[in-house]
Design a protein around this motif. Structure first.
Motif, short mmCIF file in Angstrom:
data_model
loop_
_atom_site.label_atom_id
_atom_site.label_comp_id
_atom_site.label_asym_id
_atom_site.label_seq_id
_atom_site.Cartn_x
_atom_site.Cartn_y
_atom_site.Cartn_z
N GLY A 257 3.38 3.97 6.52
CA GLY A 257 2.39 3.46 5.58
C GLY A 257 1.61 2.29 6.17
O GLY A 257 0.41 2.14 5.95
N TRP B 119 0.85 -1.17 0.00
CA TRP B 119 0.00 0.00 0.00
C TRP B 119 0.88 1.21 0.00
O TRP B 119 1.88 1.20 0.69
CB TRP B 119 -0.89 -0.01 1.25
CG TRP B 119 -1.76 1.18 1.30
CD1 TRP B 119 -3.02 1.28 0.84
CD2 TRP B 119 -1.42 2.45 1.81
NE1 TRP B 119 -3.51 2.54 1.02
CE2 TRP B 119 -2.53 3.29 1.61
CE3 TRP B 119 -0.28 3.01 2.38
CZ2 TRP B 119 -2.55 4.64 1.98
CZ3 TRP B 119 -0.29 4.34 2.75
CH2 TRP B 119 -1.43 5.14 2.55
N PRO B 120 0.64 2.30 -0.66
CA PRO B 120 -0.31 2.37 -1.76
C PRO B 120 0.43 2.12 -3.06
O PRO B 120 1.64 2.04 -3.06
CB PRO B 120 -0.77 3.82 -1.68
CG PRO B 120 0.43 4.54 -1.16
CD PRO B 120 1.24 3.57 -0.36
N TRP B 121 -0.26 2.00 -4.12
CA TRP B 121 0.33 1.80 -5.43
C TRP B 121 1.34 0.67 -5.39
O TRP B 121 2.47 0.80 -5.85
CB TRP B 121 0.99 3.10 -5.92
CG TRP B 121 0.10 4.26 -5.79
CD1 TRP B 121 -1.14 4.39 -6.33
CD2 TRP B 121 0.33 5.45 -5.02
NE1 TRP B 121 -1.69 5.58 -5.96
CE2 TRP B 121 -0.80 6.26 -5.16
CE3 TRP B 121 1.38 5.91 -4.23
CZ2 TRP B 121 -0.92 7.49 -4.54
CZ3 TRP B 121 1.28 7.14 -3.63
CH2 TRP B 121 0.15 7.91 -3.77
N LEU C 56 3.26 -0.39 -3.27
CA LEU C 56 4.54 -0.19 -2.61
C LEU C 56 4.57 -1.05 -1.35
O LEU C 56 3.60 -1.07 -0.62
CB LEU C 56 4.72 1.26 -2.22
CG LEU C 56 5.05 2.21 -3.34
CD1 LEU C 56 5.02 3.62 -2.84
CD2 LEU C 56 6.40 1.89 -3.92
N PRO C 57 5.65 -1.76 -1.10
CA PRO C 57 5.71 -2.54 0.13
C PRO C 57 5.93 -1.61 1.32
O PRO C 57 6.71 -0.67 1.25
CB PRO C 57 6.94 -3.43 -0.08
CG PRO C 57 7.80 -2.65 -1.00
CD PRO C 57 6.88 -1.86 -1.89
N THR C 58 5.19 -1.85 2.40
CA THR C 58 5.45 -1.09 3.62
C THR C 58 5.53 -2.06 4.79
O THR C 58 4.69 -2.93 4.95
CB THR C 58 4.34 -0.03 3.85
OG1 THR C 58 4.43 0.38 5.20
CG2 THR C 58 2.97 -0.58 3.58
N PRO D 250 6.43 8.15 -5.48
CA PRO D 250 5.51 7.35 -4.68
C PRO D 250 6.25 6.72 -3.51
O PRO D 250 7.34 6.17 -3.70
CB PRO D 250 5.01 6.27 -5.65
CG PRO D 250 5.85 6.35 -6.85
CD PRO D 250 6.59 7.64 -6.84
N ASN D 251 5.70 6.81 -2.31
CA ASN D 251 6.40 6.27 -1.15
C ASN D 251 5.43 5.59 -0.22
O ASN D 251 4.23 5.87 -0.24
CB ASN D 251 7.12 7.41 -0.40
CG ASN D 251 6.15 8.51 -0.02
OD1 ASN D 251 5.27 8.31 0.81
ND2 ASN D 251 6.27 9.67 -0.65
N GLN D 252 5.95 4.72 0.61
CA GLN D 252 5.07 3.90 1.46
C GLN D 252 4.28 4.76 2.42
O GLN D 252 3.21 4.38 2.87
CB GLN D 252 5.89 2.86 2.21
CG GLN D 252 7.05 3.39 3.03
CD GLN D 252 6.66 3.77 4.43
OE1 GLN D 252 5.56 3.51 4.88
NE2 GLN D 252 7.57 4.43 5.12
N ARG D 253 4.79 5.98 2.74
CA ARG D 253 4.06 6.84 3.67
C ARG D 253 2.76 7.33 3.04
O ARG D 253 1.88 7.82 3.73
CB ARG D 253 4.89 8.05 4.06
CG ARG D 253 6.18 7.73 4.75
CD ARG D 253 6.93 9.02 5.02
NE ARG D 253 8.36 8.78 5.11
CZ ARG D 253 9.17 8.72 4.09
NH1 ARG D 253 8.68 8.89 2.86
NH2 ARG D 253 10.45 8.48 4.23
N GLY D 254 2.70 7.27 1.71
CA GLY D 254 1.53 7.81 1.04
C GLY D 254 1.51 9.33 1.07
O GLY D 254 0.45 9.94 0.97
#
Lengths: 234, 457, 1014
Positions: free
Chosen positions: A214, A202-204, A206-208, B147-151
């Motif tokens: 995230g 999340w999002p797109w 992306l691994p978090t 784009p980053n995991q933090r959103g």
């Protein structure tokens, strides 16, 4: 995933116990238990092959500590399993899992304070002082009692750590009925607690990772919780 | 740029090996050969200064921006001033190469190469100041919309973000522009070079053979690049000016800023070209190629832009008075008569008054005078940015929070370092790439010859 | 600390190539250390409050000590305490720093032969002192500050047991001895009068500085400002008149300022009394004494003659005299420290006579029975006697506690030399100061936050001191030290001392009360015996009222001013008080000499030029600060600086050990007393000369000219009554102005209309006195670093809230904006506006759109959020903030300004900002979030008043109010709606739609206008 970890832990425990056992010169020699834990182990092995001759000296012929306690204790100090070695071989699996002690019995702040809190030595002794002396065979118990005797605190190694600029409110989450496990993993199945890796995409796509921003946000989104920055950052 | 007749092209691009090399090639490529002691001294000096500035910067990152002269409420200082200055410098190149190209101004050919090189170097210099200026450079990647995991996303409302894009775009374009223009000359160099240079030029010239087909595509790409670059000349510095114009700081939020800054940029850009090229021409004896005619044309441009800039100065004061807004009036009054009066009057004299001397042809063609003037203009333009930024911030809406800023030695060290950085890159450029566009110069020559020829009939 | 390593690491990464790859190696082990035995009232992560008492000055305000995990992190006023009613002054707020002070004595110390100190154990120290006392043969004396009843009596018993002849002296530099003597002379009652200004409608302050340091400043500030509450008819009529040579903080809050000749306050009071006397008699009311007697006393003090001697016009005297005679609850306050001349008793007596004539005795001026009266400090004469005794070798052992006479006594008194003659000096200081550093033995006392104790500041108020933290160092409560030493001295002595610990002693002393309840409430508070309206006694006739003489050494009269922040200097080692600028001159960390512009011209000096001030008794050099609000013949210097010992008090922190910070004005003064032996301060004229040197003054506000920009507005009482006000001034565009005021969260600017909250604040300039308590409270609550003199000089101060001080609306003409303008003060002009300026949390905030990374943004509840860990430090937000309330972390202040053990007092609820990020006022968002959580747990919305930001909480005059603007019933809305004519937004022309709404100051003029309450 958890099961795997669990197996690893048990295996580790077994290895640890095997180390305790005297290496056997030849088959028809009687094995003499040198401790209660060992007695448990020998009985177990005898159950597997009845031909095995074992001898339990009376001082070690006691149900306490239980075999489960022995295994958990060993597993809790097994370096081959993930997670840091704690100053005391404390097993969450034994306490929260086997004996189903409620998390909040020890971590009493969770529903009324931002921080969960770590139990005081006094709280541990509350139960453990009533235990039969044979339990002192376990190193963890002895360490605990030493701390109590010397009135020194236990310096636990922190596992779930947020950066200092994040203000986390345990009470808010616990009161909303969020299970402890959803952040801390199935602690009741861990002899040695570790940060169970958890990756959300999340999002797109992306691994978090667990405890990353995230990772928090996706849950806040899912549950319609606040996503205002100052909720956690001030 | 119409393709020259094929035979002439063949003549100039593929010289018969043993035949004596063309004078043009020899003259212009000579610049790249054998560095004199003075060259090395100059290079060494500038590299030393770059090193010093680098040291200061590392110390600043470690210790904190506090070592600079900032004082509440003046939180932008010499770094931003110098940033804007270099972005301004970067303008002449594109203007000469793109716009003058589109207008078929032949005289540009002798200087466009150096101007383009200057552009690229200046943009690179300027870009560094964004990093030097911020408080947490180790987090400055936050400014990129990735784009980053933090959103988390960036704030497209913020002029600083526009800046980031404007600068990067401009840097890319001008580098491509420079390179494409270089290709034919690199081929020439390749044919004469030996050793590592041979390798370098072979790679860079992309196997240029000077066939008319290559020329066609080359010319087309140059044409299109000019088309692309032209709006940039206006956009980049407009965006930079909006850093100030869209704020509410008295003395900053003026609608005139965009044209005002663009004019100023071209003004300082041409001045810098003069400052650089006059010594180069002198040292490498390029009088044959960079003639007073070129200098005179540039002076004309300088005169024009100087008038625009001077008008802008006037307009600012007029608007301050005409708006009747007390805070504006105070800001501008303090500008001229307050603690920063020296900077202000330096700027007015150097940018508004001295250039008016260029009305006289005698002076337009007097090279030493032009050199001195161009240096003065560069100084004046640095102070223009200083005046705008510092006086604006030092006396804003709340009189209880006014402050007087003076740059610290650390800051000045880094500013000096930026000039050294510019210098040493230009020096290196001199030795590696032809500083005058050989092919285009020849082309002009050929045209003139062919016209002369036609005249005989 | 590990955290810092990480940050440094990242910096290095950023400048080194390929660092990103290594970034993973930067994590470290954090330990979780629980209690061994967890006290059941402690929940980790939750704050607990303990009621206690502030012992910084004799006023003894009540405290609530906020603790987290057993550590005090903030002091707040105890709302139940009758003295301060929940408020605290700047000194009280900062006093938490004593416990965590880097200077603290960690163990007992003994001065070795070489003069160097060595740390010793308590046993050895106790035994040593016991031995010395035993050998002293009664030649034992003690000099202490206010100790409270229990500890005080224990100390006296101890000395008696030890056979001390002279016993203990209670020494207060600001002793106000004249008060008691004057009331004895005037009323025959040997008690210090108590001034109860609740509801007073006419207060004339003869230089008492009643809002700053005088007697009980927090109490008086609250009483005066609430008495003047403009929403009430009485409030509109109430007046505060100030008499004094300098535009002090109190003067700036008065409605009228009479810059009388210093020393002439007494005769002025009598002249006023005489006018009032006639008025009262003609009205047929009692005149507070035998008319004949009074007539005799007041004879010869007719307005005309006094006018010429005091410099106050006769008609003014007549006007005030008539006005005060008409007042229902008038009060006249006698001079404070700055104006206690050698005729202080007579002057005070004159003021008390005025009080008597206008019938203030028993209503606003209380004379309780002797028994009920609060303990009195010893008179200056007795102190001087002790010094003589010491000098003549009659003192073998001197015990010092809570006093710093080396700094606070004039050098002429010769205390330092006398101290050297004492065989054995023992100090109980917990922080080093000039005096303790001269002691042979130091037995460090606990700080008040670690101690038991009590205080009885006034009749009916018994206030309890209880510890809220286990002692940080190996210190011992003074009381226990005495008991130990006594027992070590042998049974004969021990027998005369109580058994048990000092704590048990305190409990015993409170045995009559419900101790548990007292612990919870903070003490026992009963209605005090107010004492009747005593008539003026015949003895009053014997007082001779004359102008005081001065030690002549030059034309300029030295006016030693008590610093509103540092008090008598006891606050000098608290960084917050040093960095908070003086409320009047806005100078921090330094000393300065206030002179008039005329004087400056005469001396040929300008702002910052160093002048030499020379009396017959001392010579000082300090920078001059010319201003308009001071009489030409006066040079005013603040008391409190000039310490040579201490991390912040001196230049120790900058590695210039032993170098004094600023100057100590007391060094200029002779050791003189007034008629009755009280300490005299206004005693010397000085020669002032320019030295030619120049010094940079760390002044945080350069100009008091707001250039008509509507930052600090005022509205005249008449205009208020007539129905137009600040918000409706032509500049505001009439109705539109008021419309803006009422709805800063207009839907167009309200990000989330459905959000139930829009936080906002009301700031009442009519109540703000400029005392700056809010500044200190904010800094401590929010971990705001103090950067020190060097960096303040370079504009790097970090306060989230500042008090701006403007005179009038200002002048917009450009010439004024040209250079750093002169101040606009004029003698007699009191249009001073103190305006707290913090983040306004604008609905349309200019700082928000310019941040490229959205580190500052608008929250659904109208806050202007600042996310430190997102900030990259472009500082554009600060450029675009018209209020200039944003501060930048130029250095890593975690290292720079939190020496051990000070980081123990950091507020765990607030992120400590790292290097390179912006910060600013957050409306104490951590308190909002805590309140939200508590409300959630209780299952109801956040109640009005559940959130009080630190500044609001500590304000002595309730000038600030915080709450939900979307709730029409909220206190803050009521306050704004209740003052529609005064409400306005600072710089509203910029249409930032702030969440903070100001209420314009009311300029009342000297007299109540007609229709003042229509």
């Amino acid at each position: 995933m958890f099961l795997a970890c669990l197996l690893v832990a048990l295996a580790g425990g077994a290895v640890g116990l095997a180390a305790l056992l005297p290496d056997r010169a030849d088959a028809d020699e009687t094995l003499v238990a040198a401790s209660v834990c060992e007695a448990h182990e020998l009985r177990a092995r005898q159950a597997e092959d009845p031909s095995l001759q074992i001898q339990i000296p009376p001082e070690f012929d006691s149900p306490w500590p239980t075999r489960a306690a022995c295994l958990s204790h060993a597993a809790a100090m097994d370096e081959s399993t993930p997670g840091p070695i704690q100053p005391i071989q404390f097993s969450h699996k034994h306490h929260a899992g086997l004996y189903q002690i409620d998390c909040q019995y020890c971590h009493s702040g969770t529903d009324r304070s931002p921080v969960a809190g770590v139990p005081s030595v006094e709280l541990c002794m509350g139960c453990h002082k009533q235990f039969p002396p044979t339990y002192d065979e376990l190193e963890g118990i002895r360490t605990l009692k030493d701390h109590w005797k010397l009135q020194t605190p236990v310096e636990w190694v922190q596992i779930h750590r947020l950066p200092e600029y994040v203000q986390f409110q345990h009470q808010a989450h616990v009161r909303k009925g969020i299970a402890c496990q959803s952040c801390h993993g199935k602690v009741e199945e861990m002899d040695k607690v570790y940060l169970v890796p958890d990756t959300k995409w999340w999002p797109w796509l992306l691994p978090t990772q667990k405890l990353e921003m995230g990772w928090c946000i996706q849950c806040h989104r899912a549950n319609g919780a606040s996503q205002d920055c100052v909720t956690c950052h001030y | 740029m119409t393709p020259p007749p094929a035979e002439s092209v063949a003549a100039m691009i593929r010289p018969v090996p043993r035949a004596p090399d063309s004078k043009v090639n020899r003259d212009l490529l000579a610049v790249m050969e054998g560095a004199s002691l003075g060259y090395w001294a100059l290079l060494g000096l500038s590299v030393a200064f770059v090193g010093l500035a680098g040291g200061i910067w590392i110390y600043q990152v470690y210790k904190g921006l506090g070592i600079a002269g900032y004082i509440h409420p003046v939180f932008w200082g010499a770094y931003i001033v110098t940033f804007v200055f270099w972005v301004g410098i970067a303008h002449a190149g594109t203007l000469i190469s793109a716009i003058l190209f589109l207008f078929r101004a032949k005289w540009r050919n002798a200087i466009n190469r150096s101007a383009e090189a200057m552009t690229v170097i200046a943009v690179l210099t300027a870009a560094q100041f964004l990093g030097i200026h911020v408080g947490r450079i180790w987090k400055s990647y936050f400014i990129l919309p990735y784009p980053n995991q933090r959103g988390l996303w960036v704030n497209f409302k913020s002029p600083l973000l526009w800046d980031t894009f404007a600068i990067t775009t401009y840097a890319t374009t001008s580098i491509v522009f420079l390179y494409v223009g270089l290709i034919p000359d690199l081929a020439i160099a390749r044919d004469r070079a030996v050793g590592w240079r041979k390798l370098l030029y072979s790679v860079l010239s992309l196997g240029w053979q000077g066939t008319s087909r290559q020329w066609k595509s080359h010319n087309r790409s140059v044409l299109h690049l000019s088309g692309l670059a032209t709006p940039l000349v206006l956009s980049v510095h407009s965006v930079v000016s909006w850093d100030f114009a869209v704020s509410i700081v008295p003395g900053w939020h003026a609608t005139i800023f965009a044209p005002y800054f663009v004019a100023g940029a071209i003004f300082s850009g041409f001045a810098m070209v003069l400052t650089m090229m006059i010594p180069v021409r002198r040292i490498y004896g390029l009088e044959g190629y960079i003639t007073n005619y070129h200098f005179e044309n540039m002076s004309r441009f300088i005169l024009l832009t100087s008038i625009i800039v001077a008008y802008a100065y006037g307009a600012e004061y007029f608007m301050a008075w005409y708006s009747g807004v007390e805070s504006e009036q105070t800001a501008f009054y303090r500008r001229a008569f307050g603690p920063y009066w020296i900077s202000t009057w330096t700027m007015i004299l150097c940018n508004g008054v001295f250039p008016q001397l260029l009305w006289f042809k005698k002076l337009r063609t007097n090279v030493p005078f032009l050199f001195v003037l161009s240096v003065l203009i560069n100084i004046g333009m640095w102070f223009e940015r200083y005046v705008i930024i510092i006086t604006g911030l030092s006396s804003e809406y709340d009189p209880a929070a006014w402050g007087i800023y003076t740059p610290s030695w650390y800051e000045l060290g880094i500013v000096a370092g930026s000039f050294a950085f510019f210098a040493h890159l230009f020096l290196i450029f001199l030795k590696i790439f032809p500083v005058v566009a050989i092919a285009e110069v020849k082309e002009i020559a050929i045209h003139e010859r062919s016209h002369a020829h036609a005249g005989e009939h | 600390m590990a955290e810092l390593d990480r940050r440094d690491f990242l910096k290095l990464v950023s400048v080194s190539a390929g660092g990103a790859a290594a970034a993973g190696c930067s994590d470290h082990v954090e330990k979780l250390i629980p209690y061994v035995v967890q006290p059941e009232e402690i929940i980790p992560g939750k704050a607990i409050q303990y009621a206690s008492t502030c012992l910084e000055c004799p006023a003894a305000c009540g405290l609530h000590v906020r603790t987290r995990e057993g550590r005090p992190i903030k002091l707040e006023g105890n709302p139940e305490h009758p003295v301060n009613r929940g408020a605290l002054c700047a000194l009280g707020q900062a006093s938490i720093g004593r416990t965590y002070h880097p200077d603290r004595y960690a163990k007992p110390r003994l001065r070795g032969a070489g003069g160097a100190y060595e740390e010793i154990g308590w046993d050895k120290a106790t035994a040593l002192l016991a031995e010395k006392l035993g050998a002293a043969g009664g030649r034992v004396r003690a000099l202490t500050g206010e100790l409270g009843p229990t500890l005080g009596s224990l100390f006296d018993r101890f000395l008696a047991a030890a056979g001390s002849s002279g016993g203990r002296l209670h020494y207060e530099p600001f002793g106000y001895e004249a008060l008691r003597e004057a009331s004895r002379a005037v009323f025959g009652a040997g008690v210090r009068p108590i001034f109860d200004l609740e509801g007073a409608d006419f207060v004339i302050d003869f230089g008492a500085d009643s809002l700053e340091t005088w007697l009980s400043p927090v109490e008086h500030a609250r009483q005066i400002e609430s008495a003047r509450e403009v929403t009430s008819a009485e409030g509109r009529e109430a007046r505060l008149i100030y008499v004094g040579p300098r535009l002090s903080m109190t003067a700036g809050n008065a409605d009228e300022w009479l810059p009388a000749k210093p020393g002439s306050e007494g005769i002025l009071a009598l002249a006023i009394a005489r006018v009032a006397f006639d008025a009262v008699r003609s009205a047929g009311r009692p005149v507070g004494g035998d008319p004949g007697l009074l007539e005799g006393i007041l004879a010869g003090f007719d307005a005309e003659s006094v006018a010429s001697r005091s410099g106050v016009p006769a008609e003014t005297i007549l006007r005030i005299g008539r006005a005060i005679a008409q007042a229902k609850r008038p009060a006249a306050l006698p001079p404070g420290v700055a104006l206690t001349s050698r005729r202080a008793t007579a002057t005070t007596a004159a003021v008390l006579i005025l009080d008597a004539v206008v019938g203030a005795i028993g209503t606003t001026v209380l004379l309780p029975a002797e028994a009920a009266a609060a303990p009195e400090p010893a008179s200056f004469r007795e102190i001087l006697k002790l010094v003589d005794a010491m000098a003549s070798g009659q003192v073998a052992v001197l015990m010092l506690g809570g006093v710093n006479p080396v700094h606070s006594l004039p050098p002429g008194a010769g205390f330092a030399d006398a101290l050297a003659k004492v065989d054995f000096v023992v100090s109980f200081a917990s922080l080093p100061d000039e005096t303790s550093e001269r002691a042979h033995l130091i037995l460090p006392d606990h700080t008040p936050l670690e101690s038991w104790g009590d205080a009885a500041p006034q009749p009916g108020v018994r206030s309890l001191v209880q510890p809220s933290v286990r002692p940080l160092f190996d210190t011992q409560a003074l009381g226990d030290s005495l008991l130990q030493v006594g027992r070590a001295m042998g049974d004969s002595v021990a027998a005369q001392l109580p058994a048990g610990s000092f704590r048990s002693l305190v409990e015993a002393a409170w045995s009559g009360t419900d101790f548990r309840a007292a612990l919870i409430r903070g003490g026992v508070f009963e209605a005090a015996p107010r004492g009747g309206a005593l008539p003026v006694a015949a003895s009053a006739a014997r007082i001779e009222f004359k102008l005081p003489q001065f030690e002549e050494a030059g034309p300029y009269l030295v006016l030693p001013v008590p610093s509103p922040l540092l008090h008598d200097g006891r606050g000098a080692n608290l960084s917050w008080l040093q960095e908070t600028p003086d409320p009047v001159t806005k100078v921090a960390w330094q000393s300065w000499a206030e002179i008039s512009h005329e004087t400056a011209k005469a001396l040929g000096v300008e702002r910052g030029d160093v002048v030499a001030v020379e009396t017959g008794f001392g010579r000082l050099e300090l920078p001059a600060l010319p201003r308009g609000g001071i009489r030409d013949e006066v040079i005013a210097i603040a008391i409190g600086q000039g310490h040579t010992v201490g991390h912040y008090a001196s230049h120790d922190a900058e590695g210039r050990a032993g170098e004094a910070r600023g100057v100590n004005v007391i060094a200029l003064l002779p050791p003189l007393t007034d008629e009755s032996g009280g300490r005299a301060w206004l005693t010397a004229r000085a020669k002032v000369t320019a030295t030619g040197a120049h010094a940079r003054i760390a002044q945080l506000q350069f100009t008091d000219n707001q250039r008509k920009r509507q930052l600090a507005e005022s509205v005249s009482l008449a205009a208020l009554a007539a129905g137009d006000g600040a918000a409706h001034g032509e500049a505001h565009g009439g109705e539109h102005g008021s419309h803006e005021i009422r709805r800063p969260y207009d839907p167009v600017n309200d990000a989330v209309p459905e959000s139930p909250y829009r936080w906002g604040m009301a700031i009442d300039l009519d109540r703000c006195t400029g005392c700056s308590a809010c500044v200190v409270a904010c800094s401590i609550e929010n971990n705001v670093p103090q950067v020190g003199e060097e960096w303040v000089l370079r504009g790097r101060q970090m306060p989230w809230i500042r008090i701006e001080r403007y005179l009038g609306d200002g002048e917009a003409d450009l010439e004024n904006g040209r250079r750093r303008p002169e101040d606009r003060e004029k003698l007699g002009d009191v249009d001073v506006r103190h305006s707290p300026m913090m983040c306004q949390h604008c609905g349309a905030a200019p700082c928000e759109p310019v941040c490229p990374v959205l580190a500052t943004y608008h929250t659904p509840e109208g806050l202007n959020g600042m996310i430190y860990n997102r900030c990259i430090g472009t500082r554009y937000c600060s450029n675009n903030c018209p209020y200039k309330v944003r501060r930048f972390n130029f250095f890593d202040y975690q290292i720079e300004s939190w020496p051990e053990p000070m980081r123990l007092m950091l507020n765990p609820d607030v992120t400590v900002r790292g290097q390179g990020v912006m910060e600013k006022c957050t409306y104490c968002v951590q308190r909002i979030e805590t309140a939200r959580q508590d409300a959630k747990n209780a299952g109801h919305p956040i109640a009005d008043g559940a959130i009080t930001p630190a500044c609001v909480q500590t304000c002595p005059t309730h000038a600030l109010q915080f709450g939900n603007l979307k709730d029409p019933q909220s206190g803050v809305n009521q306050r704004i709606e209740g003052n529609p004519k005064r409400a306005y937004h600072a710089l509203h022309v910029l249409n930032t739609r702030p969440g903070s709404t100001y209420l314009a100051k009311v300029s009342r003029g000297a007299e109540p206008e007609e229709g003042g309450h229509s």
